[in-house]
Write a protein that holds these residues in place. Structure first.
Motif, PDB file in Angstrom:
ATOM      1  N   ARG A  57      50.238 -29.709 -61.619  1.00 21.07           N
ATOM      2  CA  ARG A  57      50.526 -30.510 -60.415  1.00 21.07           C
ATOM      3  C   ARG A  57      49.643 -30.112 -59.246  1.00 21.07           C
ATOM      4  NH1 ARG A  57      56.367 -29.534 -58.350  1.00 21.07           N
ATOM      5  NH2 ARG A  57      55.828 -31.088 -56.778  1.00 21.07           N
ATOM      6  N   LEU A  58      49.185 -31.121 -58.482  1.00 24.05           N
ATOM      7  CA  LEU A  58      48.593 -30.856 -57.175  1.00 24.05           C
ATOM      8  C   LEU A  58      49.756 -30.801 -56.183  1.00 24.05           C
ATOM      9  CD1 LEU A  58      45.935 -30.565 -55.587  1.00 24.05           C
ATOM     10  CD2 LEU A  58      46.056 -33.030 -55.167  1.00 24.05           C
ATOM     11  N   VAL A  59      49.921 -29.675 -55.490  1.00 25.35           N
ATOM     12  CA  VAL A  59      51.111 -29.490 -54.655  1.00 25.35           C
ATOM     13  C   VAL A  59      50.785 -29.277 -53.177  1.00 25.35           C
ATOM     14  CG1 VAL A  59      52.563 -28.669 -56.558  1.00 25.35           C
ATOM     15  CG2 VAL A  59      51.238 -27.011 -55.205  1.00 25.35           C
ATOM     16  N   ALA A  60      49.508 -29.138 -52.827  1.00 25.43           N
ATOM     17  CA  ALA A  60      49.160 -28.959 -51.408  1.00 25.43           C
ATOM     18  C   ALA A  60      47.741 -29.437 -51.175  1.00 25.43           C
ATOM     19  CB  ALA A  60      49.295 -27.492 -50.998  1.00 25.43           C
ATOM     20  N   HIS A  61      47.477 -29.884 -49.953  1.00 30.12           N
ATOM     21  CA  HIS A  61      46.151 -30.395 -49.589  1.00 30.12           C
ATOM     22  C   HIS A  61      45.876 -30.150 -48.110  1.00 30.12           C
ATOM     23  CE1 HIS A  61      43.691 -33.667 -47.718  1.00 30.12           C
ATOM     24  NE2 HIS A  61      42.874 -33.339 -48.695  1.00 30.12           N
ATOM     25  N   ALA A  62      44.596 -29.923 -47.794  1.00 31.25           N
ATOM     26  CA  ALA A  62      44.095 -30.010 -46.410  1.00 31.25           C
ATOM     27  C   ALA A  62      42.698 -30.596 -46.480  1.00 31.25           C
ATOM     28  CB  ALA A  62      44.070 -28.636 -45.747  1.00 31.25           C
ATOM     29  N   GLY A  63      42.372 -31.486 -45.533  1.00 31.01           N
ATOM     30  CA  GLY A  63      41.070 -32.145 -45.527  1.00 31.01           C
ATOM     31  C   GLY A  63      40.301 -31.822 -44.258  1.00 31.01           C
ATOM     32  N   LEU A  64      38.976 -32.011 -44.331  1.00 30.99           N
ATOM     33  CA  LEU A  64      38.072 -31.695 -43.222  1.00 30.99           C
ATOM     34  C   LEU A  64      37.032 -32.776 -43.040  1.00 30.99           C
ATOM     35  CD1 LEU A  64      36.861 -28.067 -44.107  1.00 30.99           C
ATOM     36  CD2 LEU A  64      38.699 -28.678 -42.526  1.00 30.99           C
ATOM     37  N   LEU A  65      36.556 -32.951 -41.831  1.00 30.65           N
ATOM     38  CA  LEU A  65      35.297 -33.631 -41.573  1.00 30.65           C
ATOM     39  C   LEU A  65      34.784 -33.258 -40.193  1.00 30.65           C
ATOM     40  CD1 LEU A  65      35.714 -37.440 -40.868  1.00 30.65           C
ATOM     41  CD2 LEU A  65      37.458 -35.729 -40.466  1.00 30.65           C
ATOM     42  N   GLY A  73      31.500 -32.690 -19.580  1.00 32.70           N
ATOM     43  CA  GLY A  73      30.283 -33.496 -19.709  1.00 32.70           C
ATOM     44  C   GLY A  73      29.490 -33.193 -20.960  1.00 32.70           C
ATOM     45  N   ALA A  74      29.923 -32.238 -21.761  1.00 30.99           N
ATOM     46  CA  ALA A  74      29.083 -31.759 -22.865  1.00 30.99           C
ATOM     47  C   ALA A  74      29.517 -32.372 -24.187  1.00 30.99           C
ATOM     48  CB  ALA A  74      29.177 -30.240 -22.946  1.00 30.99           C
ATOM     49  N   GLU A  75      28.545 -32.919 -24.916  1.00 29.90           N
ATOM     50  CA  GLU A  75      28.864 -33.430 -26.255  1.00 29.90           C
ATOM     51  C   GLU A  75      28.596 -32.334 -27.286  1.00 29.90           C
ATOM     52  OE1 GLU A  75      27.417 -37.260 -27.362  1.00 29.90           O
ATOM     53  OE2 GLU A  75      27.911 -38.117 -25.400  1.00 29.90           O
ATOM     54  N   THR A  76      29.547 -32.211 -28.211  1.00 35.50           N
ATOM     55  CA  THR A  76      29.414 -31.212 -29.268  1.00 35.50           C
ATOM     56  C   THR A  76      30.095 -31.758 -30.517  1.00 35.50           C
ATOM     57  OG1 THR A  76      29.823 -28.889 -29.821  1.00 35.50           O
ATOM     58  CG2 THR A  76      31.479 -29.952 -28.462  1.00 35.50           C
ATOM     59  N   GLU A  77      30.356 -30.914 -31.472  1.00 32.54           N
ATOM     60  CA  GLU A  77      31.082 -31.341 -32.671  1.00 32.54           C
ATOM     61  C   GLU A  77      32.227 -30.375 -32.927  1.00 32.54           C
ATOM     62  OE1 GLU A  77      28.315 -33.725 -35.741  1.00 32.54           O
ATOM     63  OE2 GLU A  77      28.099 -31.555 -35.774  1.00 32.54           O
ATOM     64  N   VAL A  78      33.274 -30.910 -33.531  1.00 30.29           N
ATOM     65  CA  VAL A  78      34.364 -30.073 -34.020  1.00 30.29           C
ATOM     66  C   VAL A  78      34.535 -30.379 -35.503  1.00 30.29           C
ATOM     67  CG1 VAL A  78      35.662 -29.857 -31.860  1.00 30.29           C
ATOM     68  CG2 VAL A  78      36.085 -31.827 -33.372  1.00 30.29           C
ATOM     69  N   ALA A 107      35.247 -24.433 -43.132  1.00 32.22           N
ATOM     70  CA  ALA A 107      34.862 -24.968 -41.816  1.00 32.22           C
ATOM     71  C   ALA A 107      33.940 -23.991 -41.084  1.00 32.22           C
ATOM     72  CB  ALA A 107      36.118 -25.244 -40.982  1.00 32.22           C
ATOM     73  N   ARG A 108      34.134 -22.695 -41.283  1.00 32.18           N
ATOM     74  CA  ARG A 108      33.282 -21.685 -40.616  1.00 32.18           C
ATOM     75  C   ARG A 108      31.835 -21.768 -41.065  1.00 32.18           C
ATOM     76  NH1 ARG A 108      37.960 -18.752 -41.608  1.00 32.18           N
ATOM     77  NH2 ARG A 108      39.192 -18.768 -39.706  1.00 32.18           N
ATOM     78  N   THR A 109      31.586 -22.418 -42.210  1.00 29.36           N
ATOM     79  CA  THR A 109      30.204 -22.561 -42.700  1.00 29.36           C
ATOM     80  C   THR A 109      29.577 -23.874 -42.232  1.00 29.36           C
ATOM     81  OG1 THR A 109      30.721 -23.772 -44.755  1.00 29.36           O
ATOM     82  CG2 THR A 109      30.918 -21.356 -44.815  1.00 29.36           C
ATOM     83  N   MET A 110      30.324 -24.715 -41.526  1.00 26.07           N
ATOM     84  CA  MET A 110      29.851 -26.076 -41.232  1.00 26.07           C
ATOM     85  C   MET A 110      29.105 -26.184 -39.902  1.00 26.07           C
ATOM     86  SD  MET A 110      33.208 -28.143 -42.655  1.00 26.07           S
ATOM     87  CE  MET A 110      32.708 -29.795 -42.194  1.00 26.07           C
ATOM     88  N   GLY A 111      29.197 -25.182 -39.038  1.00 27.19           N
ATOM     89  CA  GLY A 111      28.432 -25.213 -37.794  1.00 27.19           C
ATOM     90  C   GLY A 111      29.262 -25.279 -36.523  1.00 27.19           C
ATOM     91  N   PRO A 112      30.205 -26.258 -36.381  1.00 25.89           N
ATOM     92  CA  PRO A 112      30.968 -26.335 -35.129  1.00 25.89           C
ATOM     93  C   PRO A 112      31.719 -25.039 -34.812  1.00 25.89           C
ATOM     94  CG  PRO A 112      31.209 -28.368 -36.343  1.00 25.89           C
ATOM     95  CD  PRO A 112      30.483 -27.402 -37.255  1.00 25.89           C
ATOM     96  N   THR A 158      41.504 -24.322 -33.010  1.00 21.20           N
ATOM     97  CA  THR A 158      41.387 -22.918 -33.414  1.00 21.20           C
ATOM     98  C   THR A 158      39.906 -22.573 -33.486  1.00 21.20           C
ATOM     99  OG1 THR A 158      42.261 -21.233 -34.941  1.00 21.20           O
ATOM    100  CG2 THR A 158      41.368 -23.213 -35.946  1.00 21.20           C
ATOM    101  N   PRO A 159      39.516 -21.351 -33.048  1.00 25.01           N
ATOM    102  CA  PRO A 159      38.096 -20.994 -33.076  1.00 25.01           C
ATOM    103  C   PRO A 159      37.618 -20.752 -34.501  1.00 25.01           C
ATOM    104  CG  PRO A 159      39.406 -19.154 -32.280  1.00 25.01           C
ATOM    105  CD  PRO A 159      40.353 -20.298 -32.466  1.00 25.01           C
ATOM    106  N   LEU A 160      36.350 -21.085 -34.722  1.00 31.09           N
ATOM    107  CA  LEU A 160      35.728 -20.821 -36.022  1.00 31.09           C
ATOM    108  C   LEU A 160      34.735 -19.668 -35.933  1.00 31.09           C
ATOM    109  CD1 LEU A 160      35.147 -24.530 -37.115  1.00 31.09           C
ATOM    110  CD2 LEU A 160      36.952 -22.976 -37.896  1.00 31.09           C
ATOM    111  N   ARG A 161      34.527 -19.163 -34.690  1.00 32.03           N
ATOM    112  CA  ARG A 161      33.633 -18.015 -34.490  1.00 32.03           C
ATOM    113  C   ARG A 161      34.294 -17.085 -33.486  1.00 32.03           C
ATOM    114  NH1 ARG A 161      27.818 -20.511 -33.014  1.00 32.03           N
ATOM    115  NH2 ARG A 161      27.975 -22.449 -34.193  1.00 32.03           N
ATOM    116  N   ASP A 162      33.933 -15.829 -33.539  1.00 33.95           N
ATOM    117  CA  ASP A 162      34.551 -14.836 -32.658  1.00 33.95           C
ATOM    118  C   ASP A 162      34.306 -15.152 -31.188  1.00 33.95           C
ATOM    119  OD1 ASP A 162      35.536 -13.485 -34.775  1.00 33.95           O
ATOM    120  OD2 ASP A 162      33.950 -11.972 -34.836  1.00 33.95           O
ATOM    121  N   ASP A 163      33.120 -15.711 -30.862  1.00 32.56           N
ATOM    122  CA  ASP A 163      32.769 -15.911 -29.453  1.00 32.56           C
ATOM    123  C   ASP A 163      33.117 -17.313 -28.962  1.00 32.56           C
ATOM    124  OD1 ASP A 163      30.954 -17.289 -30.957  1.00 32.56           O
ATOM    125  OD2 ASP A 163      29.187 -16.621 -29.845  1.00 32.56           O
TER     126      ASP A 163
END
Ligand SMILES: CC(C)(COP(=O)(O)OP(=O)(O)OC[C@H]1O[C@@H](n2cnc3c(N)ncnc32)[C@H](O)[C@@H]1OP(=O)(O)O)[C@@H](O)C(=O)NCCC(=O)NCCS
Length: 178
Positions: A57-65, A73-78, A107-112, A158-163
């Motif tokens: 059985r598949l019993v749990a899921h989480a998705g990303l994009l 004023g700043a454009e970025t990505e999450v 997500a920590r490998t994706m850049g944002p 939530t932060p994906l990097r320490d800084d």
């Protein structure tokens, strides 16, 4: 939690795909399994998927994009996190923690620098327990036909990097929500 058909502890894995049938396997085929239909929003499908199998059985899921966002004023990505789901008979045993942690490791490998999710107010304490913080300010999101609306659900990051530091500035998602 039902008896484990395999003796191994559950582990989260990357899923090659995630279909409506997969979601139904976890949550059943109800009309509004996430309890967000009243918001009347159009949502984006997620692009990367993580899951927990329990026997067959598949019993749990989480998705990303990745999503474009304007913070002040700043454009970025999450990295948007969505579709977090655990089968009703498997809840309360850490499977959301497990599958969200696997998604955030990727997500920590994706850049944002941050991940962002939307949730119903009763779930805020659960996500805080997983290390997420609610935003106090309103968050604008796009909807079809170039409408921009205020997100009626709570927004958490939530932060994906320490800084990583989330500024106290107006937030506008430059896409549909996920
Ligand atoms: C929300 C949902 C994913 C939670 O799944 P779950 O497997 O029961 O969650 P977990 O057991 O991993 O709990 C995560 C953590 O939150 C804690 N927690 C749960 N409810 C809590 C609450 N009301 N207040 C504070 N902490 C809470 C748990 O104790 C656990 O922390 P711990 O690991 O330190 O003990 C599940 O109920 C679900 O699928 N609901 C329907 C779909 C949905 O609404 N998804 C959310 C979309 S944003």
């Amino acid at each position: 939690m039902p008896e484990n058909p395999s003796s191994a502890a559950p582990a989260a894995v990357r899923l090659p795909r995630y279909t409506k049938a997969d979601q139904d396997e976890i949550l059943g085929g109800g009309d509004d399994p996430f309890g967000v239909a009243a918001a009347g929003l159009t949502w984006l499908p997620k692009e990367e998927h993580f899951g927990v199998r329990y026997g067959e059985r598949l019993v749990a899921h989480a998705g990303l994009l990745r999503l474009p966002v304007a913070i002040g004023g700043a454009e970025t990505e999450v990295v948007g996190v969505g579709g977090v789901a655990v089968a009703p008979d498997m809840r309360g045993h850490g499977l959301a923690r497990l599958v969200v942690a696997a998604a955030l490791d990727h997500a920590r490998t994706m850049g944002p620098r941050h991940a962002l999710l939307f949730c119903r107010p009763p779930l805020v304490p659960l996500y805080q327990r997983l290390g997420w913080q609610p935003l106090d300010q309103d968050v604008l999101v796009e909807q079809p036909e170039t409408r921009v609306v205020t997100m009626p659900l709570r927004t958490m990051v939530t932060p994906l990097r320490d800084d990583a530091y989330w500024p106290a500035e107006p937030v506008r998602l430059l896409s549909l929500p996920m």
